[in-house]
Design a protein around this motif. Sequence first.
Motif, short mmCIF file in Angstrom:
data_model
loop_
_atom_site.label_atom_id
_atom_site.label_comp_id
_atom_site.label_asym_id
_atom_site.label_seq_id
_atom_site.Cartn_x
_atom_site.Cartn_y
_atom_site.Cartn_z
N SER A 253 0.83 -1.21 0.00
CA SER A 253 0.00 0.00 0.00
C SER A 253 0.86 1.26 0.00
CB SER A 253 -0.92 0.01 1.23
OG SER A 253 -1.85 -1.04 1.15
N LEU A 254 1.91 1.24 0.81
CA LEU A 254 2.79 2.41 0.85
C LEU A 254 3.47 2.61 -0.49
CD1 LEU A 254 4.36 2.02 4.42
CD2 LEU A 254 2.64 3.67 3.68
N ARG A 255 3.88 1.53 -1.10
CA ARG A 255 4.54 1.66 -2.40
C ARG A 255 3.56 2.23 -3.42
NH1 ARG A 255 8.61 3.42 -4.76
NH2 ARG A 255 9.16 2.45 -6.73
N GLN A 256 2.33 1.75 -3.35
CA GLN A 256 1.33 2.24 -4.29
C GLN A 256 1.04 3.71 -4.05
OE1 GLN A 256 0.27 0.19 -6.82
NE2 GLN A 256 -0.37 2.18 -7.62
N LEU A 257 0.97 4.08 -2.78
CA LEU A 257 0.75 5.50 -2.46
C LEU A 257 1.87 6.35 -3.05
CD1 LEU A 257 -0.40 5.44 1.29
CD2 LEU A 257 -1.69 6.37 -0.64
N ALA A 258 3.09 5.86 -2.94
CA ALA A 258 4.23 6.62 -3.46
C ALA A 258 4.13 6.75 -4.98
CB ALA A 258 5.54 5.94 -3.06
N VAL B 60 -4.54 3.94 4.85
CA VAL B 60 -3.14 3.67 5.20
C VAL B 60 -2.34 4.98 5.20
CG1 VAL B 60 -1.02 2.52 4.45
CG2 VAL B 60 -3.19 1.30 4.35
N GLY B 61 -2.63 5.83 4.22
CA GLY B 61 -1.93 7.11 4.17
C GLY B 61 -2.21 7.95 5.40
N GLN B 62 -3.44 7.94 5.84
CA GLN B 62 -3.77 8.69 7.05
C GLN B 62 -3.13 8.07 8.28
OE1 GLN B 62 -7.93 9.85 7.52
NE2 GLN B 62 -8.21 9.52 5.34
N ALA B 63 -3.14 6.77 8.31
CA ALA B 63 -2.50 6.08 9.44
C ALA B 63 -1.02 6.42 9.48
CB ALA B 63 -2.71 4.58 9.33
N LEU B 64 -0.41 6.46 8.30
CA LEU B 64 1.01 6.83 8.23
C LEU B 64 1.20 8.24 8.79
CD1 LEU B 64 3.88 6.09 7.08
CD2 LEU B 64 3.19 7.33 5.03
N LEU C 71 9.79 4.61 7.27
CA LEU C 71 8.84 3.73 6.59
C LEU C 71 8.63 4.17 5.15
CD1 LEU C 71 7.28 1.27 7.49
CD2 LEU C 71 5.43 2.75 8.26
N TRP C 72 8.56 5.46 4.95
CA TRP C 72 8.33 5.96 3.60
C TRP C 72 9.54 5.70 2.71
CZ3 TRP C 72 4.10 6.94 1.16
CH2 TRP C 72 4.15 7.57 -0.08
N LEU C 73 10.73 5.93 3.23
CA LEU C 73 11.93 5.72 2.42
C LEU C 73 12.10 4.24 2.08
CD1 LEU C 73 14.52 8.15 4.07
CD2 LEU C 73 13.23 8.46 1.95
N ARG C 74 11.78 3.37 3.02
CA ARG C 74 11.96 1.94 2.77
C ARG C 74 10.81 1.36 1.93
NH1 ARG C 74 14.02 -1.50 0.71
NH2 ARG C 74 13.75 -3.68 1.25
N ASP C 75 9.61 1.50 2.40
CA ASP C 75 8.49 0.85 1.72
C ASP C 75 7.93 1.70 0.58
OD1 ASP C 75 8.79 -1.26 3.35
OD2 ASP C 75 7.06 -0.86 4.62
N GLY C 76 7.94 2.99 0.75
CA GLY C 76 7.41 3.85 -0.32
C GLY C 76 8.40 4.00 -1.45
#
Lengths: 253, 202
Positions: free
Chosen positions: A49-54, B146-150, B161-166
Amino acid sequence: MIDEKTDEILSRHLDGDLDAEEARLLTERLKRDPAIVEGLNEMQRLRQSLRQLALDERPPKVLDQMVRPLRRAGRPMRQRWAAAALVAAAAVVVVGVIVVEEIGRTGWMPWTQTEKAERQIFALSNLPARDPDAPIGAVESLLSREDPEPTLAEPELLEMIGPLNFPPGSIDFVMAIKIDEVQIPISFVEGARGLELVLEIEQGQVVSCTPQDGIGNTSTADEICRLMISIAGTGLGDGQHRGVVVRWKREGR
Amino acid sequence: MSADEQCVAVIPLQCADASFKAQQVVAVAGSGLAVTFEEIYTRFRRPVWALAKRLTQSDEEALDACQEIFLRIWRGLDGFRNEAKLSTWVFQIAWNFLRSYRRSRGRQPFSIESLDDDKVVSIGAVRDRAPDAERRVIASEGLNWVGQALGRLAEHHRIVLWLRDGEDLSYEDIAAVLDVPIGTVRSRLARARRALRNEVRP
């Protein structure tokens, strides 16, 4: 409930960070404990999900327009900067800066006739009509010009940087003016439409930014420096017209 | 020469975002090819925007921040050392700026009211519509959720988390960007993932 230690193992497993023995032990636990399997699956789904958001993020087109001058300018000219800084070290550059949040509504009448003559070099006439929705960014002339030398008789808009609108009496963000060892008083128009500021710069860093009641310091200068200012804030103006106009001139000629 | 290598050699920094890896950027640097601001902007406009958006949680502030970040990148181009990873360098600039930007604005901890109206998803509504965790995560509402939870996570958890998973940065790259030991990245990432999981659970 999965304990923290197990979560760290799962997290590292997700990233391929486990050694062979750790991976073997985790495999054994996954066979025995469905809660850990679910925890791992949930972690993987969140990662997707995070990857998709990015990947779904799309910068607004206005960013392209804001950055366009930099894209056209190519690489910065370091030597030119250095030369300008050396000369500037022995000089004081006076820069007039005017908040433009009311462009198009009242125009500019920033200076009164009783003010000192030298301040006239900073007096700005009405700015060219601009689309209020146009992006705010450094105008190309600043970045593409090797040696900007506006004259007293021909004041020139050198840069429009934004956004700028800050609470009266305070500045909440100032950054990066790339000139070494030079004091640069910057005057903002005082009155209903703006503030006056004095930025003090030492070794390329803004060390103070002081709102003033009156008109800012003026001084002579024998060299022009390239100047890039970025000030951001909130609270002043109508929220539509924002920006900073910078002019400078060589004095003593 | 592999397809990826060829991509790097011929059109560096213009590969698709999703497939362009940090390691390929190193190959660009090592090859002696000049990296222009245009190339950097083309490659990093989305990642920088996404990072700014996640940290500021405001389109307007993200736009302001991006403008300044790319100005800093432009200014720093001559100082960029080829042995450094370009992606690490860019993210370092972005992170350092965004951190100071948020401090300068006296940014308060996340509140749901700070989100854009069209991005706000009612907690109750999402829970009603998404009876299980998988649906919450996969559905578009789930992505917003998920974005809001982040956004509710602590900043040091959110960034790692953003740098790794995003953005798919390695532990080493994240450590370099944040200027912390790799062990810290490892443990912080585990806690961040745990915190995010707790946030999205009903």
